[in-house]
Design an enzyme around this catalytic site. Structure first.
Site, PDB file in Angstrom:
ATOM      1  N   ILE A  20       7.370  -5.842  -8.256  1.00  0.00           N
ATOM      2  CA  ILE A  20       6.859  -5.144  -8.362  1.00  0.00           C
ATOM      3  C   ILE A  20       7.913  -4.019  -6.906  1.00  0.00           C
ATOM      4  O   ILE A  20       7.716  -2.426  -7.108  1.00  0.00           O
ATOM      5  CB  ILE A  20       5.779  -4.373  -8.662  1.00  0.00           C
ATOM      6  CG1 ILE A  20       4.888  -4.783  -7.801  1.00  0.00           C
ATOM      7  CG2 ILE A  20       5.754  -4.998 -10.232  1.00  0.00           C
ATOM      8  CD1 ILE A  20       3.671  -4.483  -8.262  1.00  0.00           C
ATOM      9  N   GLY A  21       7.705  -4.149  -6.132  1.00  0.00           N
ATOM     10  CA  GLY A  21       8.618  -3.213  -5.145  1.00  0.00           C
ATOM     11  C   GLY A  21       8.739  -4.405  -3.682  1.00  0.00           C
ATOM     12  O   GLY A  21       8.529  -5.949  -3.574  1.00  0.00           O
ATOM     13  N   GLU A  22       9.803  -3.750  -2.973  1.00  0.00           N
ATOM     14  CA  GLU A  22       9.880  -4.246  -1.462  1.00  0.00           C
ATOM     15  C   GLU A  22      10.041  -3.590  -0.493  1.00  0.00           C
ATOM     16  O   GLU A  22      11.141  -3.298  -0.923  1.00  0.00           O
ATOM     17  CB  GLU A  22      11.515  -5.399  -1.746  1.00  0.00           C
ATOM     18  CG  GLU A  22      12.171  -6.258  -0.646  1.00  0.00           C
ATOM     19  CD  GLU A  22      12.616  -7.592  -0.944  1.00  0.00           C
ATOM     20  OE1 GLU A  22      13.741  -7.412  -2.247  1.00  0.00           O
ATOM     21  OE2 GLU A  22      13.431  -8.373  -0.192  1.00  0.00           O
ATOM     22  N   GLY A  23       9.486  -4.039   0.288  1.00  0.00           N
ATOM     23  CA  GLY A  23      10.223  -2.692   1.009  1.00  0.00           C
ATOM     24  C   GLY A  23      10.227  -3.273   2.341  1.00  0.00           C
ATOM     25  O   GLY A  23       9.973  -4.675   2.438  1.00  0.00           O
ATOM     26  N   TYR A  25       8.134  -4.220   5.122  1.00  0.00           N
ATOM     27  CA  TYR A  25       8.172  -5.277   5.848  1.00  0.00           C
ATOM     28  C   TYR A  25       7.421  -6.398   4.536  1.00  0.00           C
ATOM     29  O   TYR A  25       6.440  -6.968   4.604  1.00  0.00           O
ATOM     30  CB  TYR A  25       6.728  -4.491   6.505  1.00  0.00           C
ATOM     31  CG  TYR A  25       6.785  -3.380   7.605  1.00  0.00           C
ATOM     32  CD1 TYR A  25       7.699  -4.504   8.500  1.00  0.00           C
ATOM     33  CD2 TYR A  25       7.384  -2.549   7.643  1.00  0.00           C
ATOM     34  CE1 TYR A  25       8.055  -3.906   9.397  1.00  0.00           C
ATOM     35  CE2 TYR A  25       7.361  -1.776   8.966  1.00  0.00           C
ATOM     36  CZ  TYR A  25       8.308  -2.532   9.839  1.00  0.00           C
ATOM     37  OH  TYR A  25       8.399  -1.946  10.796  1.00  0.00           O
ATOM     38  N   GLY A  26       7.770  -6.595   3.421  1.00  0.00           N
ATOM     39  CA  GLY A  26       7.226  -7.247   2.236  1.00  0.00           C
ATOM     40  C   GLY A  26       7.526  -6.720   1.058  1.00  0.00           C
ATOM     41  O   GLY A  26       7.918  -5.572   0.662  1.00  0.00           O
ATOM     42  N   VAL A  28       6.241  -6.893  -3.020  1.00  0.00           N
ATOM     43  CA  VAL A  28       5.133  -6.631  -4.267  1.00  0.00           C
ATOM     44  C   VAL A  28       4.987  -7.099  -4.935  1.00  0.00           C
ATOM     45  O   VAL A  28       6.429  -6.792  -5.815  1.00  0.00           O
ATOM     46  CB  VAL A  28       4.657  -5.420  -3.444  1.00  0.00           C
ATOM     47  CG1 VAL A  28       3.394  -4.892  -4.070  1.00  0.00           C
ATOM     48  CG2 VAL A  28       4.860  -4.594  -2.356  1.00  0.00           C
ATOM     49  N   LYS A  43       0.971  -8.888  -1.876  1.00  0.00           N
ATOM     50  CA  LYS A  43       2.065  -7.963  -0.390  1.00  0.00           C
ATOM     51  C   LYS A  43       2.349  -8.742  -0.072  1.00  0.00           C
ATOM     52  O   LYS A  43       1.375  -8.975   1.464  1.00  0.00           O
ATOM     53  CB  LYS A  43       1.481  -6.814   0.255  1.00  0.00           C
ATOM     54  CG  LYS A  43       3.410  -6.719   0.887  1.00  0.00           C
ATOM     55  CD  LYS A  43       2.220  -4.250   1.314  1.00  0.00           C
ATOM     56  CE  LYS A  43       3.170  -3.673   2.048  1.00  0.00           C
ATOM     57  NZ  LYS A  43       3.746  -2.881   2.719  1.00  0.00           N
ATOM     58  N   ASP A 138       4.177   8.501   7.718  1.00  0.00           N
ATOM     59  CA  ASP A 138       4.845   7.359   6.292  1.00  0.00           C
ATOM     60  C   ASP A 138       4.461   8.230   5.147  1.00  0.00           C
ATOM     61  O   ASP A 138       4.642   7.905   3.996  1.00  0.00           O
ATOM     62  CB  ASP A 138       4.790   5.839   5.954  1.00  0.00           C
ATOM     63  CG  ASP A 138       6.491   5.777   5.692  1.00  0.00           C
ATOM     64  OD1 ASP A 138       7.385   6.479   5.564  1.00  0.00           O
ATOM     65  OD2 ASP A 138       6.432   4.687   5.055  1.00  0.00           O
TER      66      ASP A 138
END
Ligand SMILES: Nc1ncnc2c1ncn2[C@@H]1O[C@H](COP(=O)(O)OP(=O)(O)OP(=O)(O)O)[C@@H](O)[C@H]1O
Length: 352
Positions: A20-23, A25-26, A28, A43, A138
Site C-alpha cells: 500500500i505504500g513505498e516510502g 525507508y520502507g 508498507v 512497514k 515531516d
C-alpha cells in the site's frame, strides 16, 4: 541490532495482502495477523545500506512511536523479525486512507466542517508531540492517515526528533519541500517546533482547496511562491530575517501584499486569520498548536463535524497512483529530500 527493541513474533505470523505504500525507508503492506485475523499495516524497515544493525532513523521512529500513545498518532503494535536475521517489520494499526491520495481523488474539497474536524485532530496530535518535546519535521498530507470512522492519525516519524528548551543546531535538510518553513530554507540552523506549524498551515490550505499550496520544484521557487502569496519577508515583520545565512544571497521580488483573502474567497474571516497565523514568516510569532486549537474558527458556524459523521470513501490505497494527481510528485520530492538529509556534509544551495 540494539537489544532494547521490543521485537516479538516472526513476520511469518502475518499474511501480506497488498503493497500500500513505498516510502524512503520502507515498503508498507496491508496484512492479516494469522492468529487473530486482524488487519494491520506492516512497514518493512530498509536495511540494505546498514552495516551496524537497525538504521538510526528507524530507531528514532520506534522510540518516538513508543512514547506517543495518542488517538491521533498511529499506534505501533509490535516490532517483528523477518525471515533474514537482520530484517525488521513495524506492525501498525491499519488505516484505510492517507489524506494525500484521498484529497487527490476527491472531485471537490472537504466542506468547512470537515476541514475543521481534520484540523482539530491534527492540532491535537501536534500539540501532544510538542508538549512531549518532539518535532515531527515531516508533516504533509501523505503522512496523515484517516480511519474508516473519521479519525486522523499522524504516521511516519522517520525524521522526528526530540528538541530542548535551549537552542541547538539541527540538520537543514528536513521537511518535504512543499511544506518546508522559510527559516529552514533560509538556513536557520537553530529552528524550533514552529517548523511543524508552518507545515500545518500548508496542510490547512491544501485541505481548503484540494491542491498543494506551494508545489515548487526548488527552494528558490518555494520562496517565490510564498512571496507571491504572503508578500516578501523583511526585517520589520521578521526581526533577525536579514541575518539569516541565505537572506543576503536571495533576491526577493518587491511584493508587499498578502493575497490569502483573494486566494481563499470562500473562507471566513476567522479561517483566514488562522491561516495567516500559521503561515507567519517569523517563527516566534507563528501560532503554536495550543493557540491554534483555541482559535475562534473552530467555535464559529459551521461547527467541526464529529469524526464519526465524516463521509466514507473507497479505500485510497486501492487507487492507481496515476489516478492521483499529485501523489507521484509529492513522493518524488519526499525521496529526494530524505536522501539529501542523510548526507553527512551539507551541500551549498544557491538561491540566486
Ligand atoms: N498504518 C498505516 N495504515 C495504512 N497505510 C499506511 C500506514 N502507514 C503507512 N501507510 C501508507 O504507506 C505510505 C508510506 O508510509 P510512511 O510514510 O510511514 O513510509 P516512509 O518510508 O517513511 O515514507 P516517505 O518516504 O513518503 O516519508 C503512507 O503514505 C500511507 O499511504
Amino acid at each position: 541490532m540494539e537489544s532494547s527493541l521490543p521485537v516479538r513474533d516472526p513476520v511469518a505470523n502475518y499474511e501480506k495482502i497488498k503493497r500500500i505504500g513505498e516510502g524512503t525507508y520502507g515498503v508498507v503492506y496491508k496484512a492479516r495477523d494469522r492468529t487473530t485475523g486482524e488487519i494491520v499495516a506492516l512497514k518493512k524497515v530498509r536495511m540494505e545500506r546498514e552495516r551496524d544493525g537497525v538504521p538510526v532513523t528507524s530507531m528514532r521512529e520506534i522510540r518516538v512511536l513508543q512514547t506517543c500513545q495518542h488517538p491521533n498518532i498511529v499506534h505501533l503494535k509490535k516490532v517483528v523479525t523477518g525471515s533474514k536475521p537482520d530484517s525488521i517489520f513495524l506492525v501498525f494499526e491499519y488505516c484505510s486512507h492517507d489524506l494525500g491520495r484521498l484529497v487527490d481523488m476527491m472531485p471537490r474539497p472537504f466542506s468547512q466542517s470537515e476541514v475543521k474536524c481534520l484540523m482539530l485532530q491534527l492540532l491535537e496530535a501536534v500539540d501532544f508531540l510538542h508538549s512531549h518535546w518532539i518535532m515531527s519535521r515531516d508533516l504533509k498530507l501523505p503522512n496523515l492517515l484517516l480511519t474508516h470512522d473519521g479519525r486522523l492519525k499522524i504516521c511516519d516519524f522517520g525524521l522526528a526528533r526530540y528538541f530542548h528548551a535551549h537552542e541547538e543546531a539541527y540538520t537543514p535538510r528536513v521537511v518535504t519541500l512543499w511544506y518546508r518553513a522559510p527559516e529552514i530554507i533560509l538556513g536557520q540552523e537553530t529552528y524550533t517546533e514552529a517548523v511543524d506549524m508552518w507545515a500545518v498551515g500548508c496542510i490547512f490550505a491544501e485541505l481548503l482547496r484540494n491542491e498543494p499550496l506551494f508545489p515548487a520544484k526548488s527552494e528558490l521557487e518555494t520562496l517565490l511562491l510564498m512571496t507571491n502569496m504572503l508578500g516578501a519577508p523583511n526585517e520589520r515583520i521578521w526581526p533577525g530575517f536579514s541575518k539569516l545565512p541565505h537572506t543576503a544571497t536571495t533576491k526577493f521580488p518587491d511584493q508587499p501584499y498578502n493575497y490569502v483573502e483573494k486566494e481563499f474567497p470562500n473562507v471566513s474571516v476567522a479561517g483566514l486569520s488562522l491561516l495567516n497565523q500559521l503561515l507567519t514568516y517569523d517563527p516566534d510569532k507563528r501560532a503554536t498548536a495550543r493557540q491554534a486549537l483555541k482559535h475562534s474558527y473552530f467555535q464559529e458556524q459551521p461547527l467541526p463535524k464529529n469524526p464519526s459523521n465524516m463521509p466514507t470513501f473507497p479505500s485510497a490505497h486501492d487507487a492507481d497512483a496515476h489516478q492521483s494527481r499529485w501523489h507521484n510528485r509529492r513522493h518524488a520530492f519526499s525521496v529526494t529530500w530524505r536522501r539529501w538529509s542523510r548526507r553527512k556534509t551539507r551541500a551549498d544551495i544557491s538561491l540566486r
